[in-house]
Design a protein around this motif. Structure first.
Motif, PDB file in Angstrom:
ATOM      1  N   UNK A 293       3.518  -5.026   7.973  1.00  0.00           N
ATOM      2  CA  UNK A 293       2.368  -5.286   8.848  1.00  0.00           C
ATOM      3  C   UNK A 293       2.411  -6.770   9.206  1.00  0.00           C
ATOM      4  N   UNK A 294       2.782  -7.048  10.446  1.00  0.00           N
ATOM      5  CA  UNK A 294       3.107  -8.412  10.863  1.00  0.00           C
ATOM      6  C   UNK A 294       1.991  -8.998  11.714  1.00  0.00           C
ATOM      7  N   UNK A 295       1.591 -10.227  11.389  1.00  0.00           N
ATOM      8  CA  UNK A 295       0.651 -10.974  12.214  1.00  0.00           C
ATOM      9  C   UNK A 295       1.447 -11.590  13.360  1.00  0.00           C
ATOM     10  N   UNK A 296       1.218 -11.160  14.602  1.00  0.00           N
ATOM     11  CA  UNK A 296       2.036 -11.678  15.706  1.00  0.00           C
ATOM     12  C   UNK A 296       1.781 -13.143  16.019  1.00  0.00           C
ATOM     13  N   UNK A 297       0.678 -13.698  15.530  1.00  0.00           N
ATOM     14  CA  UNK A 297       0.371 -15.103  15.807  1.00  0.00           C
ATOM     15  C   UNK A 297       1.303 -16.045  15.061  1.00  0.00           C
ATOM     16  N   UNK A 298       1.704 -15.655  13.847  1.00  0.00           N
ATOM     17  CA  UNK A 298       2.530 -16.561  13.042  1.00  0.00           C
ATOM     18  C   UNK A 298       3.737 -15.879  12.387  1.00  0.00           C
ATOM     19  N   UNK A 299       3.860 -14.573  12.540  1.00  0.00           N
ATOM     20  CA  UNK A 299       4.988 -13.858  11.968  1.00  0.00           C
ATOM     21  C   UNK A 299       4.857 -13.519  10.496  1.00  0.00           C
ATOM     22  N   UNK A 300       3.736 -13.878   9.873  1.00  0.00           N
ATOM     23  CA  UNK A 300       3.576 -13.603   8.448  1.00  0.00           C
ATOM     24  C   UNK A 300       3.348 -12.109   8.208  1.00  0.00           C
ATOM     25  N   UNK A 301       3.971 -11.564   7.176  1.00  0.00           N
ATOM     26  CA  UNK A 301       3.726 -10.189   6.770  1.00  0.00           C
ATOM     27  C   UNK A 301       2.400 -10.159   6.007  1.00  0.00           C
ATOM     28  N   UNK A 302       1.426  -9.448   6.564  1.00  0.00           N
ATOM     29  CA  UNK A 302       0.107  -9.367   5.957  1.00  0.00           C
ATOM     30  C   UNK A 302       0.061  -8.343   4.827  1.00  0.00           C
ATOM     31  N   UNK A 303       0.941  -7.370   4.900  1.00  0.00           N
ATOM     32  CA  UNK A 303       0.976  -6.326   3.883  1.00  0.00           C
ATOM     33  C   UNK A 303       2.143  -5.391   4.148  1.00  0.00           C
ATOM     34  N   UNK A 304       2.437  -4.579   3.146  1.00  0.00           N
ATOM     35  CA  UNK A 304       3.510  -3.595   3.252  1.00  0.00           C
ATOM     36  C   UNK A 304       2.923  -2.202   3.085  1.00  0.00           C
ATOM     37  N   UNK A 305       3.472  -1.257   3.840  1.00  0.00           N
ATOM     38  CA  UNK A 305       3.130   0.152   3.670  1.00  0.00           C
ATOM     39  C   UNK A 305       4.387   0.843   3.164  1.00  0.00           C
ATOM     40  N   UNK A 306       4.301   1.446   1.992  1.00  0.00           N
ATOM     41  CA  UNK A 306       5.463   2.102   1.390  1.00  0.00           C
ATOM     42  C   UNK A 306       5.367   3.609   1.629  1.00  0.00           C
ATOM     43  N   UNK A 307       6.390   4.171   2.286  1.00  0.00           N
ATOM     44  CA  UNK A 307       6.406   5.592   2.618  1.00  0.00           C
ATOM     45  C   UNK A 307       7.081   6.439   1.540  1.00  0.00           C
ATOM     46  N   UNK A 308       7.258   5.882   0.357  1.00  0.00           N
ATOM     47  CA  UNK A 308       8.021   6.576  -0.683  1.00  0.00           C
ATOM     48  C   UNK A 308       7.390   7.896  -1.113  1.00  0.00           C
ATOM     49  N   UNK A 309       6.117   8.120  -0.811  1.00  0.00           N
ATOM     50  CA  UNK A 309       5.463   9.376  -1.175  1.00  0.00           C
ATOM     51  C   UNK A 309       5.885  10.533  -0.270  1.00  0.00           C
ATOM     52  N   UNK A 310       6.535  10.240   0.857  1.00  0.00           N
ATOM     53  CA  UNK A 310       6.936  11.297   1.784  1.00  0.00           C
ATOM     54  C   UNK A 310       8.226  11.960   1.301  1.00  0.00           C
ATOM     55  N   UNK A 311       8.291  13.289   1.351  1.00  0.00           N
ATOM     56  CA  UNK A 311       9.433  14.003   0.747  1.00  0.00           C
ATOM     57  C   UNK A 311      10.793  13.571   1.269  1.00  0.00           C
TER      58      UNK A 311
ATOM     59  N   UNK B 148       0.838  -1.194   0.000  1.00  0.00           N
ATOM     60  CA  UNK B 148       0.000   0.000   0.000  1.00  0.00           C
ATOM     61  C   UNK B 148       0.874   1.245   0.000  1.00  0.00           C
ATOM     62  N   UNK B 149       0.285   2.345  -0.416  1.00  0.00           N
ATOM     63  CA  UNK B 149       0.952   3.632  -0.327  1.00  0.00           C
ATOM     64  C   UNK B 149       0.419   4.419   0.852  1.00  0.00           C
ATOM     65  N   UNK B 150       0.812   5.685   0.936  1.00  0.00           N
ATOM     66  CA  UNK B 150       0.318   6.549   2.004  1.00  0.00           C
ATOM     67  C   UNK B 150      -0.072   7.909   1.439  1.00  0.00           C
ATOM     68  N   UNK B 151      -0.986   8.561   2.152  1.00  0.00           N
ATOM     69  CA  UNK B 151      -1.338   9.946   1.874  1.00  0.00           C
ATOM     70  C   UNK B 151      -1.113  10.749   3.152  1.00  0.00           C
ATOM     71  N   UNK B 152      -0.648  11.977   2.994  1.00  0.00           N
ATOM     72  CA  UNK B 152      -0.370  12.835   4.143  1.00  0.00           C
ATOM     73  C   UNK B 152      -1.651  13.533   4.584  1.00  0.00           C
TER      74      UNK B 152
END
Length: 256
Positions: free
Chosen positions: A192-210, A25-29
């Motif tokens: 974004x980590x599921x603490x029950x099994x350690x699997x990464x559920x998703x990524x947040x990319x901060x590349x939109x931040x200056x 995913x991306x981000x918006x400010x």
């Protein structure tokens, strides 16, 4: 026929593996707040209307109470100038803090920012968060340590993987709605980590931040804080002049 069936099976495995890869995913400010550009940010959390931050670099390491609206440091406590300060987390009326390679941790009175106790632990210390029952610690490896909040005894480890592969350089941590969010050192990514099994559920990319395009190799994203009362997510980085309130954009959409 056997060769054909084997080929079909291999394609099915590859398709399943591809489908298992965590989406990004991306981000918006939503809002940009001033942040001390001299702060080598190592830890961050928001609690009861207050922002707390820890900084690194020997001789510059401290723990500080920061006013969100203008980034003014209201109160700070210095860490031993020989040590490299790392992550922090609140526990009860205390702040628990780490150092990088010295195996030394501290407990501080959160209101006064006065050191109460020194303790020791094996390995490196990178970051801390908590789930209400335990402390969770990163040490730069693909494993998160689950710790007793009183004794700091290690209870178990969570091996973090994405599509079956270990995720190393787990850095600053924050517990958000049942997930562990982790900056990945030297990248713009938050796992974004599921603490029950350690699997990464998703990524947040901060590349939109200056600041992620500053060209300063030390000025990496590092610092996640969550305001539970108002459902606000904040991020910053080392030497960043801003702290951002962000929303997560598709494909993953807002945090659940």
């Amino acid at each position: 026929m056997r060769r054909f069936l084997a080929c079909i099976a291999s394609l099915a495995v590859l398709a399943a593996t591809a489908a298992a890869a965590a989406p990004t995913s991306g981000v918006a400010i939503r809002h940009a707040y001033p942040h001390d550009p001299g702060a080598f940010t190592e830890g961050l959390f928001y609690l009861n209307g207050e922002l707390f931050e820890s900084t690194g670099i020997p001789g510059q390491s401290n723990i500080r109470r920061v006013r969100l609206s203008d980034g003014v440091v209201l109160q700070q406590a210095q860490i031993d100038p020989k040590l490299f300060g790392e992550g922090i987390v609140n526990w009860g009326s205390e702040i628990v803090s780490l150092t990088w390679q010295d195996h030394i941790g501290y407990r501080w009175d959160r209101r006064k920012l006065v050191q109460k106790k020194v303790f020791h632990y094996p390995g490196e210390g990178w970051a801390l968060t908590q789930d209400g029952k335990h402390l969770i610690m990163s040490d730069g490896t693909p494993e998160l340590r689950v710790l007793d909040p009183v004794t700091f005894k290690e209870l178990r480890r969570i091996r973090v993987t994405d599509d079956g592969q270990p995720v190393k350089n787990l850095n600053e941590l924050e517990w958000v709605k049942g997930e562990v969010l982790a900056n990945i050192w030297l990248t713009t990514k938050i796992a974004r980590i599921d603490p029950a099994n350690g699997h990464v559920k998703g990524w947040i990319d901060l590349a939109a931040l200056p600041e992620t395009h500053s060209g300063n190799g030390d000025a990496v994203a590092n610092g996640i804080a969550y305001d539970r009362e108002h459902n606000r997510l904040f991020v910053t980085g080392k030497y960043w002049p801003h702290l951002y309130e962000i929303t997560v954009t598709p494909p993953q959409g807002p945090l659940p």
